[in-house]
Design a protein around this motif. Structure first.
Motif, PDB file in Angstrom:
ATOM      1  N   LYS A 156      34.638  -2.491  13.793  1.00  0.00           N
ATOM      2  CA  LYS A 156      35.352  -2.858  13.290  1.00  0.00           C
ATOM      3  C   LYS A 156      34.826  -4.980  12.981  1.00  0.00           C
ATOM      4  CE  LYS A 156      39.709  -4.186  12.517  1.00  0.00           C
ATOM      5  NZ  LYS A 156      40.670  -4.475  12.454  1.00  0.00           N
ATOM      6  N   ASN A 157      34.980  -5.230  14.628  1.00  0.00           N
ATOM      7  CA  ASN A 157      34.395  -6.613  14.434  1.00  0.00           C
ATOM      8  C   ASN A 157      32.954  -6.448  14.507  1.00  0.00           C
ATOM      9  OD1 ASN A 157      37.024  -7.431  15.086  1.00  0.00           O
ATOM     10  ND2 ASN A 157      36.742  -6.977  17.389  1.00  0.00           N
ATOM     11  N   VAL A 158      32.367  -5.864  14.943  1.00  0.00           N
ATOM     12  CA  VAL A 158      30.993  -5.949  14.502  1.00  0.00           C
ATOM     13  C   VAL A 158      30.590  -5.692  12.521  1.00  0.00           C
ATOM     14  CG1 VAL A 158      28.552  -4.561  15.084  1.00  0.00           C
ATOM     15  CG2 VAL A 158      30.412  -4.762  17.078  1.00  0.00           C
ATOM     16  N   LEU A 159      30.799  -4.559  12.290  1.00  0.00           N
ATOM     17  CA  LEU A 159      30.585  -4.265  11.066  1.00  0.00           C
ATOM     18  C   LEU A 159      31.121  -6.214  10.176  1.00  0.00           C
ATOM     19  CD1 LEU A 159      31.202  -0.784  10.086  1.00  0.00           C
ATOM     20  CD2 LEU A 159      29.168  -2.172  10.114  1.00  0.00           C
ATOM     21  N   SER A 160      32.768  -6.530  10.708  1.00  0.00           N
ATOM     22  CA  SER A 160      32.820  -7.306   9.826  1.00  0.00           C
ATOM     23  C   SER A 160      32.362  -8.781  10.212  1.00  0.00           C
ATOM     24  CB  SER A 160      34.418  -7.769  10.315  1.00  0.00           C
ATOM     25  OG  SER A 160      35.523  -6.673   9.648  1.00  0.00           O
ATOM     26  N   ILE A 161      32.176  -9.087  11.263  1.00  0.00           N
ATOM     27  CA  ILE A 161      30.450 -10.369  11.587  1.00  0.00           C
ATOM     28  C   ILE A 161      29.540  -9.980  10.846  1.00  0.00           C
ATOM     29  CG2 ILE A 161      29.798 -11.066  12.804  1.00  0.00           C
ATOM     30  CD1 ILE A 161      31.586 -10.749  15.456  1.00  0.00           C
ATOM     31  N   LEU A 162      28.632  -8.948  10.814  1.00  0.00           N
ATOM     32  CA  LEU A 162      27.514  -8.394  10.186  1.00  0.00           C
ATOM     33  C   LEU A 162      27.654  -9.024   8.199  1.00  0.00           C
ATOM     34  CD1 LEU A 162      24.818  -7.196   9.686  1.00  0.00           C
ATOM     35  CD2 LEU A 162      25.807  -5.095   9.667  1.00  0.00           C
ATOM     36  N   ILE A 163      29.218  -7.954   7.738  1.00  0.00           N
ATOM     37  CA  ILE A 163      29.282  -8.504   6.600  1.00  0.00           C
ATOM     38  C   ILE A 163      29.402  -9.912   6.051  1.00  0.00           C
ATOM     39  CG2 ILE A 163      31.005  -8.271   4.447  1.00  0.00           C
ATOM     40  CD1 ILE A 163      30.957  -5.707   5.651  1.00  0.00           C
ATOM     41  N   ILE A 220      36.752 -12.067  19.405  1.00  0.00           N
ATOM     42  CA  ILE A 220      35.331 -11.919  18.057  1.00  0.00           C
ATOM     43  C   ILE A 220      34.440 -11.353  20.154  1.00  0.00           C
ATOM     44  CG2 ILE A 220      33.864 -12.382  17.561  1.00  0.00           C
ATOM     45  CD1 ILE A 220      35.843 -13.392  15.128  1.00  0.00           C
ATOM     46  N   GLN A 221      35.020 -10.521  20.984  1.00  0.00           N
ATOM     47  CA  GLN A 221      33.247 -10.448  22.153  1.00  0.00           C
ATOM     48  C   GLN A 221      32.047 -11.413  21.823  1.00  0.00           C
ATOM     49  OE1 GLN A 221      35.651 -10.365  24.734  1.00  0.00           O
ATOM     50  NE2 GLN A 221      37.311  -9.802  24.220  1.00  0.00           N
ATOM     51  N   LEU A 222      31.710 -11.668  22.601  1.00  0.00           N
ATOM     52  CA  LEU A 222      30.389 -12.456  21.989  1.00  0.00           C
ATOM     53  C   LEU A 222      29.372 -11.258  22.543  1.00  0.00           C
ATOM     54  CD1 LEU A 222      28.740 -14.479  22.480  1.00  0.00           C
ATOM     55  CD2 LEU A 222      28.188 -14.809  25.311  1.00  0.00           C
ATOM     56  N   LYS A 223      29.718  -9.883  23.145  1.00  0.00           N
ATOM     57  CA  LYS A 223      28.717  -9.593  23.181  1.00  0.00           C
ATOM     58  C   LYS A 223      28.397  -8.444  21.132  1.00  0.00           C
ATOM     59  CE  LYS A 223      31.955  -6.153  25.695  1.00  0.00           C
ATOM     60  NZ  LYS A 223      32.355  -4.805  26.594  1.00  0.00           N
ATOM     61  N   GLU A 224      29.729  -8.852  20.901  1.00  0.00           N
ATOM     62  CA  GLU A 224      29.512  -7.807  19.103  1.00  0.00           C
ATOM     63  C   GLU A 224      29.573  -8.851  18.301  1.00  0.00           C
ATOM     64  OE1 GLU A 224      34.977  -6.775  20.269  1.00  0.00           O
ATOM     65  OE2 GLU A 224      34.417  -8.667  19.168  1.00  0.00           O
ATOM     66  N   VAL A 225      29.532 -10.424  18.481  1.00  0.00           N
ATOM     67  CA  VAL A 225      28.372 -11.102  17.851  1.00  0.00           C
ATOM     68  C   VAL A 225      26.890 -10.732  17.905  1.00  0.00           C
ATOM     69  CG1 VAL A 225      28.282 -13.700  17.735  1.00  0.00           C
ATOM     70  CG2 VAL A 225      29.793 -12.431  18.138  1.00  0.00           C
ATOM     71  N   LEU A 226      26.684 -10.756  19.364  1.00  0.00           N
ATOM     72  CA  LEU A 226      25.585 -10.903  19.621  1.00  0.00           C
ATOM     73  C   LEU A 226      24.451  -9.255  18.970  1.00  0.00           C
ATOM     74  CD1 LEU A 226      25.039 -11.395  23.843  1.00  0.00           C
ATOM     75  CD2 LEU A 226      24.627 -13.008  21.034  1.00  0.00           C
ATOM     76  N   LEU A 227      25.861  -8.050  19.144  1.00  0.00           N
ATOM     77  CA  LEU A 227      25.160  -6.394  18.387  1.00  0.00           C
ATOM     78  C   LEU A 227      25.340  -7.060  16.958  1.00  0.00           C
ATOM     79  CD1 LEU A 227      24.467  -3.698  18.523  1.00  0.00           C
ATOM     80  CD2 LEU A 227      27.535  -3.777  18.680  1.00  0.00           C
ATOM     81  N   SER A 228      26.176  -7.894  16.551  1.00  0.00           N
ATOM     82  CA  SER A 228      25.966  -8.359  14.780  1.00  0.00           C
ATOM     83  C   SER A 228      24.914  -8.276  14.034  1.00  0.00           C
ATOM     84  CB  SER A 228      27.188  -8.863  14.448  1.00  0.00           C
ATOM     85  OG  SER A 228      27.854  -8.075  14.980  1.00  0.00           O
ATOM     86  N   PHE A 229      24.116  -9.779  14.992  1.00  0.00           N
ATOM     87  CA  PHE A 229      22.931 -10.714  14.497  1.00  0.00           C
ATOM     88  C   PHE A 229      22.199  -9.598  14.978  1.00  0.00           C
ATOM     89  CE2 PHE A 229      24.720 -14.844  16.713  1.00  0.00           C
ATOM     90  CZ  PHE A 229      25.706 -14.743  15.269  1.00  0.00           C
ATOM     91  N   ILE A 230      21.950  -9.065  15.748  1.00  0.00           N
ATOM     92  CA  ILE A 230      20.504  -7.740  15.809  1.00  0.00           C
ATOM     93  C   ILE A 230      20.736  -6.743  14.462  1.00  0.00           C
ATOM     94  CG2 ILE A 230      19.280  -5.826  17.523  1.00  0.00           C
ATOM     95  CD1 ILE A 230      21.372  -7.681  19.954  1.00  0.00           C
ATOM     96  N   MET A 231      21.473  -6.044  13.922  1.00  0.00           N
ATOM     97  CA  MET A 231      21.705  -5.439  13.618  1.00  0.00           C
ATOM     98  C   MET A 231      21.353  -6.514  11.852  1.00  0.00           C
ATOM     99  SD  MET A 231      25.472  -3.775  14.197  1.00  0.00           S
ATOM    100  CE  MET A 231      25.003  -3.078  12.326  1.00  0.00           C
ATOM    101  N   PHE A 232      21.388  -8.062  11.744  1.00  0.00           N
ATOM    102  CA  PHE A 232      21.432  -8.755  11.049  1.00  0.00           C
ATOM    103  C   PHE A 232      19.245  -8.876  10.900  1.00  0.00           C
ATOM    104  CE2 PHE A 232      20.793 -13.409   9.744  1.00  0.00           C
ATOM    105  CZ  PHE A 232      21.368 -12.759   7.913  1.00  0.00           C
ATOM    106  N   LEU A 233      19.393  -9.063  11.849  1.00  0.00           N
ATOM    107  CA  LEU A 233      17.881  -9.334  12.283  1.00  0.00           C
ATOM    108  C   LEU A 233      16.696  -8.599  11.571  1.00  0.00           C
ATOM    109  CD1 LEU A 233      17.518 -12.295  15.454  1.00  0.00           C
ATOM    110  CD2 LEU A 233      17.386 -12.286  12.765  1.00  0.00           C
TER     111      LEU A 233
END
Length: 786
Positions: free
Chosen positions: A197-204, A284-297
């Motif tokens: 949920k956090n990963v997708l929230s950050i990505l959106i 919001i954990q740093l690794k969740e933020v980084l995974l979201s960024f990878i998906m975004f890129l």
């Protein structure tokens, strides 16, 4: 025919495929909407979402099964029973009782809330009853009402994404709310310690911020944070600030590309993490933020571009205000330079104008010299006349010229004594003097004409300079862009599938609204009038019309552009009654009534001097030039002065004409009269009162400098403007003005043609129905549209 069948088959297959995709998509969303909860034990979102779906399309009733499956997965079978029964009741009611097409969404929302409240209250009565439980039911009913509205915006915007090109800000927010609810339906599902949920929230949040900018990023971030906080009682409200602030920075840094937006979100999360550290845990954990960024890129650029169409700013770029001001000032200065140039040329021509007198001393000496050279040069008496008696001979020839000027023929006995007694070539001297005098007189006439022409050209150059100055002032007026109205027009047209490449809404300091629309060519099918104008008028809140009948076509880009302005508050129509003088085929009275630019309507009447063909040519020339000048955008004073100059320069013979002219401003109902050499005009009000518009100046074309007196008056609904030629007024030798004023007062009609006919008929009664002069009556009726 075969090609049409193939195209129809392709369109049908595409439509079927889209329906399947929509069906699967809605079932997927419905399942998670059913799982979405609030305050851990409430799940009203599925009902509101379901109501909006069947409101959009009744074929999607099966989505209810997906919603109930999601609700049962979190609430259990017994906990989901009240939601399931509510959905069944709503389905039966909307399918067999209500006509959803004819029922307003507010009524449907309220009715759905009431149905759930009644079903849930029934369950509550059958079990233990607490006031808190009843309050929770009312709260859920209110949530259902709100979700129906939110989903009714989000569902059409999502399912019609192929046809839609732009979304309104409220539609973007509604889509974000639904996405946040879907994310909350995921609950606390983790993979390798990462919250999906956090990963997708950050990505959106980053996606919306990158495409829509800081405002959209902040709005979506706050929405996701708010829904997440409400759906999970263990999550404090500070998460709203984290997502909102991070989304804001992600939008601000989007100019640096995808990496910039990702950095902005990370920066916002880091700042708030340090700010709250020591009070709350890190959500919001740093690794969740980084995974979201990878998906975004790694998201394909085509997907990003497709999303950008729906989240980017709707307002077209008009250029920076500073740039626009600089360009406007440059145009103003350039026009002002042109104006100064024409003023200088005008001064040059005026300085060249000299007062031409009838034979000054220099002209007289030159003429006497030429007479002497022509007659006396070979004469044997030249020594006696000129060498010994120069002054006497000179004075005698001067007296001869004066005598020639006063008499057509001169006998020898009338000659000056000195010439009569001593000149041996007296007859030749008289003939030569007369011939040279006539040539000098003709030369003097043309010199006067030349000076007058120079003076008139100077006046016209000054008029042009004044016109350019006025244009410069208009260019320098402040023009305001109404981006909010532009956005509303984009959305309204987009919802009904009308394409618009560019929309620009401007208004000036007088609040005059102008809408410029650019779209693909319709190849003269008049779609702008039939489709665009009604919708845009409704959004603007005022009737709009095309500024010009024809559109501006850009053939290179296959585009057309049309301009809309507010419809006139007033309308006008002119009717005519006219007869010519008995025995003449052509009338010396010429009239015109035409629509001008900028909401103006002109009525003009000109009476040439005399009757017949000559008078007709005079008045026709006057009206023709006046029409062209007014249509070109000249003001009344400049137009009339130009026409006056043209008439003076047109020919050597004099051309006299009267001008009776009124220009109506159909936007505010103001009438501006200009009367030159004509008779009075009249205004008859709806209540029967008659007002006189007098005139006292000379006809046009007589003097190079004419006095123009303008009179303004405010018109009202139902006014009749009456203009006549002098042939109408002069039929009554005794009463003159009084008889017509009294007669107009006695006429009870609002029909302009009937009024004109009655006045002409009454005038002819004074002359036993035999017109002694050209007679013309123009009656203009003015009425209010709105």
């Amino acid at each position: 025919m075969e090609n049409k069948a193939i195209l129809h088959s392709i369109e049908k297959n595409i439509s079927t495929l889209l329906n399947y995709k929509n069906m699967i998509f809605l079932h997927f969303i419905g399942f998670f909407m059913g799982r979405a909860g609030i305050l851990d034990s409430l799940a009203p979102f599925g009902i509101g979402f379901y109501v909006a779906i069947i409101l959009f399309n009744k074929r999607y009733f099966s989505v209810a099964l997906a919603i109930m499956a999601g609700t049962i997965s979190t609430q259990g079978l017994m906990g989901s029973l009240q939601y399931g029964i509510s959905i069944v009741v709503i389905s039966i009611l909307y399918k067999y009782v209500l006509n959803l097409r004819k029922t307003k969404i507010i009524k449907i929302s309220i009715l759905s809330s009431i149905i759930y409240a009644m079903v849930a209250s029934t369950f509550l009565i059958l079990n233990k009853y607490y006031i808190y439980d009843q309050l929770m039911i009312l709260f859920e009913a209110l949530v259902i009402l709100a979700i129906v509205f939110i989903s009714s915006y989000a569902i059409p915007a999502t399912l019609q994404s192929i046809k839609r090109k732009r979304l309104a800000t409220e539609e973007v927010i509604c889509v974000a709310i639904i996405m946040a609810l879907v994310l909350s339906g995921i609950k606390d599902f983790n993979i390798a310690g990462l919250s999906i949920k956090n990963v997708l929230s950050i990505l959106i949040t980053v996606l919306f911020a990158y495409n829509g900018g800081a405002s959209i990023g902040a709005a979506v971030g706050i929405t996701i944070g708010l829904i997440g906080s409400m759906s999970n009682s263990g999550m404090p409200p500070v998460v709203i600030a984290i997502y909102g602030f991070s989304g804001l920075l992600a939008g601000i840094f989007r100019e640096l590309g995808r990496a910039g937006s990702a950095f902005g979100f990370l920066l916002g999360n880091t700042i708030l993490t340090f700010y709250i550290n020591g009070y709350y845990e890190i959500f919001i954990q740093l690794k969740e933020v980084l995974l979201s960024f990878i998906m975004f890129l790694i998201i394909p650029a085509g997907v990003i571009k497709n999303l950008q169409r729906y989240t980017s700013s709707l307002a077209p770029v008009h250029g920076g205000r500073g740039y626009g001001e600089v360009m406007k000032q440059r145009i103003h200065d350039k026009l002002w330079d042109f104006s100064d140039t024409f003023f200088e040329l005008s001064s040059t021509f005026e300085n060249m104008v000299q007062q031409v007198e009838a034979f000054d001393n220099q002209d007289l000496s030159r003429l006497i010299e030429r007479v002497a050279e022509g007659v006396c040069l070979e004469c044997g008496m030249r020594r006696s006349c000129w060498d010994k008696g120069f002054m006497t001979t000179y004075k005698s020839i001067e007296n001869l010229l004066l005598l020639i000027e006063t008499k057509e023929e001169i006998g020898l006995e009338e000659l000056p004594d000195h010439i009569k007694k001593r000149c041996v070539k007296a007859k030749a001297l008289v003939q030569k003097a007369a011939a040279l005098y006539e040539l000098s007189r003709i030369n003097l006439t043309w010199r006067k004409k030349l000076m007058e022409s120079r003076e008139l050209v100077g006046q016209q150059l000054k008029g042009v300079a004044q016109g350019i100055q006025q244009l410069a002032k208009e260019v320098n007026n402040n023009i305001y862009f109404d981006t909010r109205l532009e956005e509303a027009l984009y959305i309204a047209l987009d919802k009904v599938g009308l394409p618009a490449t560019n929309i620009m809404v401007t208004h000036d300091e007088s609040n005059f609204l102008e809408v410029t629309v650019e779209r693909k060519r319709c190849f003269k099918r008049e779609e702008c009038s039939s489709s665009y104008i009604p919708i845009m008028s409704e959004i603007i809140g005022a009737p709009m019309i095309k500024k010009t009948q024809s559109c501006n076509i850009d053939f290179d880009n296959n585009l057309c552009k049309f301009v809309l302005v507010e419809a006139n508050q007033y309308s006008a129509i002119t009717k005519v009654a006219q007869v010519t003088k008995e025995g003449n085929f052509l009338s010396g009275d010429t009239y015109s009534f035409i629509d001008l630019r900028d909401h103006q309507y002109m009525v003009a009447l000109s009476d040439g001097m005399g009757t017949g063909e000559k008078a007709h040519s005079q008045s026709t020339a006057t009206i023709s030039m006046l029409e062209k000048m007014m249509e070109a955008g000249f003001n009344q004073e400049m137009a009339i002065k130009t026409v006056n100059s043209m008439l003076i320069l047109k020919a050597s013979n004099e051309i006299f004409s009267t001008i009776d002219m009124v220009v109506l401003n159909l936007h505010n109902g103001m009438a501006n009269y200009v009367k030159i050499g004509c008779v009075s005009s009249y205004i008859k009000k709806r209540d029967g009162k008659v007002h006189t518009i007098p005139s006292s100046s000379l006809p046009i074309g007589i003097l190079s400098e004419i006095e123009i007196q303008e009179r303004q008056c405010q018109l009202s609904d139902g006014d009749l403007l009456i203009m006549i030629s002098d042939g109408i007024l002069e039929v009554n030798k005794e009463g003159r003005d009084e008889w017509l004023f009294d007669y107009i007062s006695s006429i009870h009609t609002l029909n302009p043609q009937e009024m004109a006919d009655k006045i002409l008929h009454r005038a002819l009664q004074f002359t036993n129905n035999i017109p002694e002069d050209d007679m013309t009556v123009l009656v203009t009726k003015v009425w209010r549209n709105i």
